[in-house]
Design an enzyme around this catalytic site. Sequence first.
Site, PDB file in Angstrom:
ATOM      1  CG  HIS A 267      54.564  29.383  22.904  1.00  0.00           C
ATOM      2  ND1 HIS A 267      55.508  30.164  23.518  1.00  0.00           N
ATOM      3  CD2 HIS A 267      53.407  29.599  23.590  1.00  0.00           C
ATOM      4  CE1 HIS A 267      54.954  30.835  24.518  1.00  0.00           C
ATOM      5  NE2 HIS A 267      53.680  30.497  24.581  1.00  0.00           N
ATOM      6  CG  HIS A 306      63.057  36.270  22.072  1.00  0.00           C
ATOM      7  ND1 HIS A 306      62.072  37.200  22.237  1.00  0.00           N
ATOM      8  CD2 HIS A 306      62.702  35.193  22.824  1.00  0.00           C
ATOM      9  CE1 HIS A 306      61.158  36.704  23.057  1.00  0.00           C
ATOM     10  NE2 HIS A 306      61.501  35.490  23.424  1.00  0.00           N
ATOM     11  CG  ASP A 362      63.665  27.578  24.425  1.00  0.00           C
ATOM     12  OD1 ASP A 362      63.351  27.139  25.534  1.00  0.00           O
ATOM     13  OD2 ASP A 362      62.870  28.098  23.640  1.00  0.00           O
TER      14      ASP A 362
HETATM   15  N1  ACO Z   1      69.737  31.362  13.196  1.00  0.00           N
HETATM   16  C1  ACO Z   1      70.132  31.987  12.040  1.00  0.00           C
HETATM   17  N2  ACO Z   1      69.570  33.104  11.557  1.00  0.00           N
HETATM   18  C2  ACO Z   1      68.544  33.611  12.250  1.00  0.00           C
HETATM   19  C3  ACO Z   1      68.080  33.024  13.447  1.00  0.00           C
HETATM   20  C4  ACO Z   1      68.734  31.860  13.914  1.00  0.00           C
HETATM   21  N3  ACO Z   1      68.333  31.263  15.050  1.00  0.00           N
HETATM   22  N4  ACO Z   1      67.037  33.751  13.941  1.00  0.00           N
HETATM   23  C5  ACO Z   1      66.874  34.765  13.067  1.00  0.00           C
HETATM   24  N5  ACO Z   1      67.770  34.673  12.054  1.00  0.00           N
HETATM   25  C6  ACO Z   1      67.947  35.623  10.962  1.00  0.00           C
HETATM   26  C7  ACO Z   1      66.800  35.510   9.957  1.00  0.00           C
HETATM   27  O1  ACO Z   1      67.090  34.585   8.942  1.00  0.00           O
HETATM   28  C8  ACO Z   1      66.724  36.935   9.448  1.00  0.00           C
HETATM   29  O2  ACO Z   1      67.798  37.121   8.560  1.00  0.00           O
HETATM   30  P1  ACO Z   1      67.632  38.046   7.227  1.00  0.00           P
HETATM   31  O3  ACO Z   1      67.381  39.431   7.751  1.00  0.00           O
HETATM   32  O4  ACO Z   1      68.911  37.883   6.491  1.00  0.00           O
HETATM   33  O5  ACO Z   1      66.437  37.488   6.509  1.00  0.00           O
HETATM   34  C9  ACO Z   1      67.019  37.784  10.672  1.00  0.00           C
HETATM   35  O6  ACO Z   1      67.846  36.944  11.496  1.00  0.00           O
HETATM   36  C10 ACO Z   1      65.775  38.232  11.435  1.00  0.00           C
HETATM   37  O7  ACO Z   1      65.046  37.083  11.828  1.00  0.00           O
HETATM   38  P2  ACO Z   1      63.445  36.981  11.889  1.00  0.00           P
HETATM   39  O8  ACO Z   1      63.045  35.598  11.488  1.00  0.00           O
HETATM   40  O9  ACO Z   1      62.823  38.130  11.142  1.00  0.00           O
HETATM   41  O10 ACO Z   1      63.153  37.219  13.422  1.00  0.00           O
HETATM   42  P3  ACO Z   1      61.793  36.890  14.177  1.00  0.00           P
HETATM   43  O11 ACO Z   1      61.679  37.869  15.257  1.00  0.00           O
HETATM   44  O12 ACO Z   1      60.637  36.768  13.237  1.00  0.00           O
HETATM   45  O13 ACO Z   1      62.051  35.405  14.741  1.00  0.00           O
HETATM   46  C11 ACO Z   1      62.660  33.634  16.182  1.00  0.00           C
HETATM   47  C12 ACO Z   1      62.411  35.141  16.031  1.00  0.00           C
HETATM   48  C13 ACO Z   1      61.418  32.835  15.635  1.00  0.00           C
HETATM   49  C14 ACO Z   1      62.843  33.275  17.649  1.00  0.00           C
HETATM   50  C15 ACO Z   1      63.923  33.260  15.371  1.00  0.00           C
HETATM   51  O14 ACO Z   1      65.024  33.980  15.850  1.00  0.00           O
HETATM   52  C16 ACO Z   1      64.200  31.766  15.396  1.00  0.00           C
HETATM   53  O15 ACO Z   1      63.613  31.016  14.629  1.00  0.00           O
HETATM   54  N6  ACO Z   1      65.113  31.288  16.309  1.00  0.00           N
HETATM   55  C17 ACO Z   1      65.418  29.886  16.445  1.00  0.00           C
HETATM   56  C18 ACO Z   1      64.304  29.179  17.207  1.00  0.00           C
HETATM   57  C19 ACO Z   1      64.312  29.468  18.690  1.00  0.00           C
HETATM   58  O16 ACO Z   1      65.354  29.426  19.342  1.00  0.00           O
HETATM   59  N7  ACO Z   1      63.103  29.747  19.232  1.00  0.00           N
HETATM   60  C20 ACO Z   1      62.944  30.002  20.677  1.00  0.00           C
HETATM   61  C21 ACO Z   1      62.513  31.406  20.945  1.00  0.00           C
HETATM   62  S1  ACO Z   1      62.393  31.670  22.707  1.00  0.00           S
HETATM   63  C22 ACO Z   1      60.878  31.065  23.173  1.00  0.00           C
HETATM   64  O17 ACO Z   1      59.964  30.996  22.399  1.00  0.00           O
HETATM   65  C23 ACO Z   1      60.656  30.626  24.577  1.00  0.00           C
END
Ligand code: ACO
Length: 427
Positions: A267, A306, A362
């Site tokens: 988070h 996100h 972020d």
């Molecule tokens: N880098 C590379 N690939 C990514 C990333 C990333 N940052 N985020 C998502 N993907 C890919 C996943 O691997 C997935 O690929 P696939 O379809 O080939 O399996 C696809 O994109 C969809 O991703 P999900 O994990 O299903 O998306 P979800 O909505 O569950 O996750 C999240 C969102 C957790 C924010 C994710 O994008 C992530 O981990 N990002 C990096 C961490 C981050 O920056 N978090 C801050 C969020 S903002 C906040 O909380 C204030």
Amino acid sequence: MTDSLSIRDNRTGRDYELEISDGTIRAADLKQITANEDDPGLATYDPGFVNTASCRSAITYIDGDAGVLEYRGYPIEQLAEQSSFLEVAYLLLHGELPNQAELDSWMHEVTFHTFLHENLKQFIEGFRYDAHPMGMLMASVSALSTFYPDAANIADPNVRQDQITRLIAKMPTLGAFVYRHQQGKPYVYPDNRLSYSANFLAMLFKMSEPTYQPDPRLVKALEVLLILHADHEQNCSTNAVRSVGSSQVDPYSAIAAGVGALYGPLHGGANEAVLRMLRRIGSPDNIPDFITGVKEGKEKLMGFGHRVYKNYDPRATIIKKACDDVFDVTGVNPLLKIAQELEKIALEDEYFVKRKLYPNVDFYSGLIYEALEFPPEMFTVLFAIGRTPGWLAQWSELVQDKDQKIARPKQIYTGARTREFVPIYRR
Ligand code: ACO
């Protein structure tokens, strides 16, 4: 009935019609769908509430596909540019922007509630020198409830307002005190002549100078960061505040739960991970190799993607601009160049385009916090201070919402049933 859902239960062949209102059906309406006389009725299974509305709320609107964020109907871009954090706090809490007299009175109220009881200072002193600031903040917010036992009377609007003022006023003092404790520096008491953000910076960084006057550009950048974090509808920590608040406990205990939820790396902690990632990449020359690793699934591009935004996070655009203002004062963080180049390459790469992965809030915020000389453990404390008006607005909405009940989800029981107790000598 036109706005309705027809359901056939293939277990029994019976048909049902459920009302659709605001794009939802009422989960309780499913209870009438039973397979036999003993069946308690159909329920939904939704870990993480990915498709369940837990409340009606008039505070924050997000359209993740379009990259829109509005507080009480006002676009975040306009609020970040033209208002102050306390003005936004008033808006979130009351639903309307304050007029000048209302704003003056609100600023006065907050300014004159910034001091902490001296016992709270001793409480913070009890923590080890290396205690994490978020652990200290969570404990001291919950300790505040013991200083204001009247806060338990949440049915009284005046009592509620008193605690709201106290919490918004005292969070920066608590945040600054836990920081000074960690640094081994003397605590700096609030200076009521300064603005909300200037006073926070003074409590954090003042040493022997008689008055601490932070650069107004840094004060403005901090205000913008606090505004951007002020609310984000039903996120994990807000859900924690609402869930704990639904037991009708005092708001300090409910907000402490929010701080706890925010402490978690999924988070509040991603901006710290962005900094670590940028440092590891080290130079723009290493970006192509890094991107290849991300695409091969070896790691994630932190600060991208996100759950809700499938477009540029509107807060990231604003933060990017604030970066320039801060670096004008502090000098450019060398990691900025890597971040900008990384963003450029990623936004043109098919992997990221196809998955709608854009920079989130972020991606740049850590760079600013670092330029302002905050250690990484303090980043989430800043988030908590910014989010406090949102938590309180959501809590206030909850306690006045006649539809709300104590939060108590169902479960699907998967364990054993009705076993005979076995004495220990026979096990
Ligand atoms: N880098 C590379 N690939 C990514 C990333 C990333 N940052 N985020 C998502 N993907 C890919 C996943 O691997 C997935 O690929 P696939 O379809 O080939 O399996 C696809 O994109 C969809 O991703 P999900 O994990 O299903 O998306 P979800 O909505 O569950 O996750 C999240 C969102 C957790 C924010 C994710 O994008 C992530 O981990 N990002 C990096 C961490 C981050 O920056 N978090 C801050 C969020 S903002 C906040 O909380 C204030």
